[in-house]
Design a protein around this motif. Structure first.
Motif: not given
Ligand code: ATP
Ligand code: MG
Lengths: 308, 321
Positions: A302, A307, B146-148, B151
């Protein structure tokens, strides 16, 4: 992501240009020519053939002519298989070679990753040692040794599987070649996976996962596997392209009508355009594989911002 | 009865050429329900190894002996960490930047705890997780989840880790230098959160730290560790006001103050491969006298809860001089 794809495709142009130029020079530097057989042809026949394929022109002119036709997507006529173009031959060979390579790689990845996980799970145990012994053996025995060995055992001795002969739509003749091609890769991938897993298992986030009270299964499969797959992936992409060269030998041994066989025939016959055509194809495949690997990285990690 | 009681805990590792590394050398420590116990000591004194032993997270090569009794069960003997680790005892580590899995969303990493320990459905687990993130004042928790990890900032990640540790409402939270890697203002915020957690969740907290300021701010009781042993323990105020062990005194004097130059403790702590005979602190001790290099001092009670292990205590004439 789209911009990455576009950028890579643009970057591929000079690479391919270089590949064509160098392989053109090398093919032409080899002694002999397409029409020098054991029996010398009458001079006027040879001259007529040379003229037909423009071999009488000066080399730079031939080079430019070839380059021009490649740009138009035409790899030229085969010098040996007179009624076929190189495009035809490649189109004939691709299904066989692709099937061989893809099956072999899929098998190698599936079993190799599985064995690697198992070895990491039972780290320091007999299972681990046995697997790794098998893997080291597997890596050090190349396909061209495995292939005749398999023929001897499974075809000649035990009659389980055919030693060769290919008919479209049949599976049995593909089994031994796929195995011969897959085993060394499988062994390498197993070792790679195990090493990467053990490395990842030492990370602080695995300590967190253990402190959370997760079981071994979740820790290995959910937390450790994904990062451990990254080195496997960067190996597997180029390796799949590399299977093309492995299949040159395997196709020859099992008499499979794939690209590899055309390549050997072409090289032996100084079939300039055929050899060049297969080389260019291999180059394109390698470039595409590397692109695929990069896209897969983005899907796996990720932080690479699929994104963003 | 203590929530967690550690008796005679020893941890050794095989060292070079058949030698042994004595990392923890007979630790006795008790933690009571609802209290904050701070373990302090120089680097390498065995603070983390003691905590890791209580979590059952030591390396395979570690040889552990002694008793770690949690809610009545001896975890060392029964190895019954299943159902305890991560649910009754939770732990947060020093470096929030690397303690979260960078490949999984916060949601995944939080919900799995509840799904494993409580058998929650994914949706229930998610609701619980969002609630806990809110408690830890993560802005916009419903979306943040919902983030990784990449972040988030370091302070936010430590909040996430704290929220994650609290999901199963553990009886004991171990915070191993949980604020050490953060800058000062963020440290203060996390400390504030820990205080609130102590009050709202009514759990015991075992903090491990170098920072005596943290001890003063948060601790009810302090245990001072040296060379794998607890050399002094007692209520924070008492120990800070009247430190009995020369090592504790030295630690307190080494504490940075605005008005004084730093006074670091002379010498180096011993290596676990060669712990000095007698009192392990004697080579560095300014008050070292006759029995110190031969006999291990036993723990003595000074007043109620306040205990120390130093020969001075049993030799009043030396103490006076
Ligand atoms: N796996 C291991 N094998 C051998 N020795 C180890 C191992 N893990 C830790 N040690 C040693 O145990 C000793 C105590 O380590 P520990 O991590 O408990 O110290 P600490 O008090 O937490 O220090 P710090 O304040 O630096 O975190 C150290 O000397 C360390 O080198
Ligand atoms: Mg530590």
């Amino acid at each position: 992501m789209l911009s990455l794809i576009l950028r890579r495709l643009l970057q591929a142009i000079p690479t391919l240009f270089l590949l064509i130029t160098i392989s053109f020079a090398m093919v032409r530097a080899a002694p002999g020519g397409p029409f020098s057989t054991e029996r010398a042809l009458p001079p006027e026949v040879e001259r007529a053939l040379q003229a037909r394929y423009h071999l009488d022109e000066p080399l730079p002119q031939q080079y430019l002519r070839y380059l021009g036709s490649v740009v138009r997507g035409d790899l030229g006529p085969s010098f040996r298989y007179e009624e076929y173009s190189v495009n035809d031959l490649i189109a004939q060979g691709i299904p066989v070679t692709a099937r061989l390579g893809l099956f072999a790689m899929a098998l190698a990845l599936l079993v190799g990753i599985g064995l690697g996980i198992a070895a990491a799970w039972w780290h320091h145990s007999t299972v681990d040692r046995l697997f790794m012994l098998a893997a080291v053996t597997g890596i050090s025995v190349p396909s061209f040794v495995l292939a005749p060995l398999f023929i001897l055992l499974f075809a000649v001795l035990w009659h389980w599987l055919p030693a060769g002969g290919y008919a479209p739509g049949t599976i049995a003749p593909m089994v031994l070649p796929v195995l011969a091609l897959a085993l060394p890769q499988m062994a390498y991938i197993a070792r790679l996976t195990r090493g990467a897993m053990l490395e990842v298992l030492r990370s602080p986030f695995i300590r967190t996962a253990r402190a959370k009270g997760l079981g071994m299964r979740l820790i290995l499969l959910r937390h450790a596997l994904r990062p451990a797959l990254i080195p496997v992936l960067s190996y597997a992409g180029p390796a799949l392209a590399g299977l093309l060269s492995g299949s040159v030998v395997v196709e020859q041994i099992f008499g499979l009508p794939g690209i590899g066989r055309f390549f050997i025939q072409g090289a032996l016959n100084r079939d300039y355009t055929l050899v060049m055509g297969v080389t260019i194809l291999a180059g394109v495949v390698i470039i595409l594989m590397n692109l695929l690997v990069d896209l897969a990285y983005m899907a796996l990690d990720p932080r690479l911002g699929a994104r963003g | 009865m203590a929530l967690l009681s550690i008796e005679g805990l020893r941890v050794t590792y095989p060292g070079m050429q058949g030698s042994l590394l004595h990392v923890v050398n007979g630790v006795d420590l008790e933690l009571y329900a609802g209290e904050v116990c701070a373990v302090v000591g120089e680097s390498g004194s065995g603070k983390s190894q003691t905590a890791m032993a209580a979590m059952g997270l030591l390396d395979e090569q570690a040889q552990v002996s002694g008793v770690i009794r949690f809610q009545g069960n001896d975890l060392v003997a029964s190895k019954a960490w299943h159902g305890v680790r991560g649910s009754r005892i939770a732990m947060v580590f020093q470096d929030p930047m690397s303690a979260l899995n960078p490949y999984l969303t916060i949601e995944r990493q939080m919900t799995e705890v509840l799904m494993v320990h409580k058998g929650c459905s994914r949706l229930d687990a998610r609701d619980r997780a969002i609630k806990e993130l809110n408690h830890m004042r993560i802005p916009d928790a419903a979306r943040s989840i919902m983030r990784y990890p990449h972040e988030f900032s370091g302070g936010m990640r430590q909040r996430v880790l704290l929220a994650m540790a609290l999901l199963c409402e553990p009886d004991l939270l171990i915070a191993d230098e949980a604020t050490a890697a953060l800058d000062v203002t963020v440290q203060a915020q996390i400390l504030q959160l820990l205080k609130e957690v102590r009050d709202s969740h009514h759990m015991s907290i075992w903090i491990i730290t170098h920072d005596l300021g943290v001890v003063a701010a948060l601790g009810d009781r302090v245990a001072v560790m040296y060379a794998g042993r607890i050399v002094e323990t007692g209520p924070v105020q008492e120990v800070f006001d009247q430190p009995a062990h020369p090592y504790t005194q030295a630690l307190l004097e080494a504490m940075p103050r605005d008005d004084q130059p730093l006074r670091p403790i002379r010498g180096q702590p011993p290596s676990p491969a060669a712990i000095p005979p007698g009192c392990p602190f004697h080579p560095r001790c300014p008050r070292c006298f006759d029995p110190c290099d031969k006999e291990m001092p036993r723990g003595m009670s000074l007043s109620g809860e306040h205990k120390a292990a130093c020969h001075l205590l049993s030799h009043p004439q030396e103490l006076a001089s």
